[in-house]
Write a protein that holds these residues in place. Sequence first.
Motif, PDB file in Angstrom:
ATOM      1  N   ASN A 149     -52.583 111.141  40.525  1.00 47.62           N
ATOM      2  CA  ASN A 149     -51.921 112.153  40.849  1.00 47.62           C
ATOM      3  C   ASN A 149     -51.372 111.827  42.171  1.00 47.62           C
ATOM      4  O   ASN A 149     -51.698 111.412  43.310  1.00 47.62           O
ATOM      5  CB  ASN A 149     -52.496 113.350  41.271  1.00 47.62           C
ATOM      6  CG  ASN A 149     -53.356 113.944  39.836  1.00 47.62           C
ATOM      7  OD1 ASN A 149     -52.481 114.266  38.923  1.00 47.62           O
ATOM      8  ND2 ASN A 149     -54.669 114.190  40.017  1.00 47.62           N
ATOM      9  N   TYR A 150     -49.834 111.674  42.069  1.00 47.69           N
ATOM     10  CA  TYR A 150     -49.099 111.153  43.274  1.00 47.69           C
ATOM     11  C   TYR A 150     -48.797 112.087  44.317  1.00 47.69           C
ATOM     12  O   TYR A 150     -48.354 113.270  43.506  1.00 47.69           O
ATOM     13  CB  TYR A 150     -47.837 110.174  42.829  1.00 47.69           C
ATOM     14  CG  TYR A 150     -48.433 108.844  42.232  1.00 47.69           C
ATOM     15  CD1 TYR A 150     -48.508 107.828  43.072  1.00 47.69           C
ATOM     16  CD2 TYR A 150     -48.605 108.932  40.842  1.00 47.69           C
ATOM     17  CE1 TYR A 150     -48.880 106.562  42.521  1.00 47.69           C
ATOM     18  CE2 TYR A 150     -48.923 107.621  40.289  1.00 47.69           C
ATOM     19  CZ  TYR A 150     -49.133 106.634  41.178  1.00 47.69           C
ATOM     20  OH  TYR A 150     -49.596 105.501  40.326  1.00 47.69           O
ATOM     21  N   SER A 151     -48.563 111.843  45.626  1.00 45.47           N
ATOM     22  CA  SER A 151     -48.042 112.747  46.489  1.00 45.47           C
ATOM     23  C   SER A 151     -47.309 111.891  47.474  1.00 45.47           C
ATOM     24  O   SER A 151     -47.371 110.832  47.571  1.00 45.47           O
ATOM     25  CB  SER A 151     -49.074 113.617  47.360  1.00 45.47           C
ATOM     26  OG  SER A 151     -50.005 112.782  47.953  1.00 45.47           O
ATOM     27  N   VAL A 152     -46.254 112.582  48.176  1.00 44.97           N
ATOM     28  CA  VAL A 152     -45.420 111.995  48.933  1.00 44.97           C
ATOM     29  C   VAL A 152     -45.020 112.918  50.409  1.00 44.97           C
ATOM     30  O   VAL A 152     -45.038 114.129  50.427  1.00 44.97           O
ATOM     31  CB  VAL A 152     -43.838 111.696  48.145  1.00 44.97           C
ATOM     32  CG1 VAL A 152     -43.046 111.067  49.219  1.00 44.97           C
ATOM     33  CG2 VAL A 152     -44.181 111.140  46.992  1.00 44.97           C
ATOM     34  N   ASP A 153     -45.283 111.990  51.506  1.00 44.47           N
ATOM     35  CA  ASP A 153     -45.141 112.444  52.765  1.00 44.47           C
ATOM     36  C   ASP A 153     -43.636 112.037  53.120  1.00 44.47           C
ATOM     37  O   ASP A 153     -43.631 110.807  53.158  1.00 44.47           O
ATOM     38  CB  ASP A 153     -46.109 112.269  53.751  1.00 44.47           C
ATOM     39  CG  ASP A 153     -47.515 113.012  53.356  1.00 44.47           C
ATOM     40  OD1 ASP A 153     -47.531 113.919  52.930  1.00 44.47           O
ATOM     41  OD2 ASP A 153     -48.426 111.982  53.422  1.00 44.47           O
ATOM     42  N   ILE A 154     -42.876 112.712  53.651  1.00 45.93           N
ATOM     43  CA  ILE A 154     -41.671 112.106  54.294  1.00 45.93           C
ATOM     44  C   ILE A 154     -41.492 112.480  55.649  1.00 45.93           C
ATOM     45  O   ILE A 154     -41.844 113.596  56.014  1.00 45.93           O
ATOM     46  CB  ILE A 154     -40.230 112.944  53.643  1.00 45.93           C
ATOM     47  CG1 ILE A 154     -40.190 112.433  52.032  1.00 45.93           C
ATOM     48  CG2 ILE A 154     -39.043 112.506  54.256  1.00 45.93           C
ATOM     49  CD1 ILE A 154     -38.973 113.025  51.193  1.00 45.93           C
ATOM     50  N   THR A 155     -41.469 111.568  56.699  1.00 50.25           N
ATOM     51  CA  THR A 155     -41.482 111.688  57.842  1.00 50.25           C
ATOM     52  C   THR A 155     -40.338 110.931  58.560  1.00 50.25           C
ATOM     53  O   THR A 155     -39.576 110.010  57.941  1.00 50.25           O
ATOM     54  CB  THR A 155     -42.808 111.223  58.410  1.00 50.25           C
ATOM     55  OG1 THR A 155     -43.179 109.819  57.903  1.00 50.25           O
ATOM     56  CG2 THR A 155     -44.007 111.766  58.091  1.00 50.25           C
TER      57      THR A 155
END
Length: 72
Positions: free
Chosen positions: A24-30
């Motif tokens: 299960n992939y998740s993405v943080d954009i910073t």
Amino acid sequence: MSNQPAHKIKLGLTTATIWNNDGNYSVDITRSYRDGQGDWKNTSSLFHSDLLNAAKCADRAEIWISQQLSTR
């Protein structure tokens, strides 16, 4: 989530960090910035000028994740 990201995509000061939690992939954009002491920090708050790079990072993250899922 693991302690290490599965992949990172960087455009300018904007970074998409992809995490894999058992498929299960998740993405943080910073966005990176320098604080008053000159140290590098990250924030999830984006300026108008960051939005195009954030969108490109999200697009590239989606492509990378899709490639990972298709090789299962």
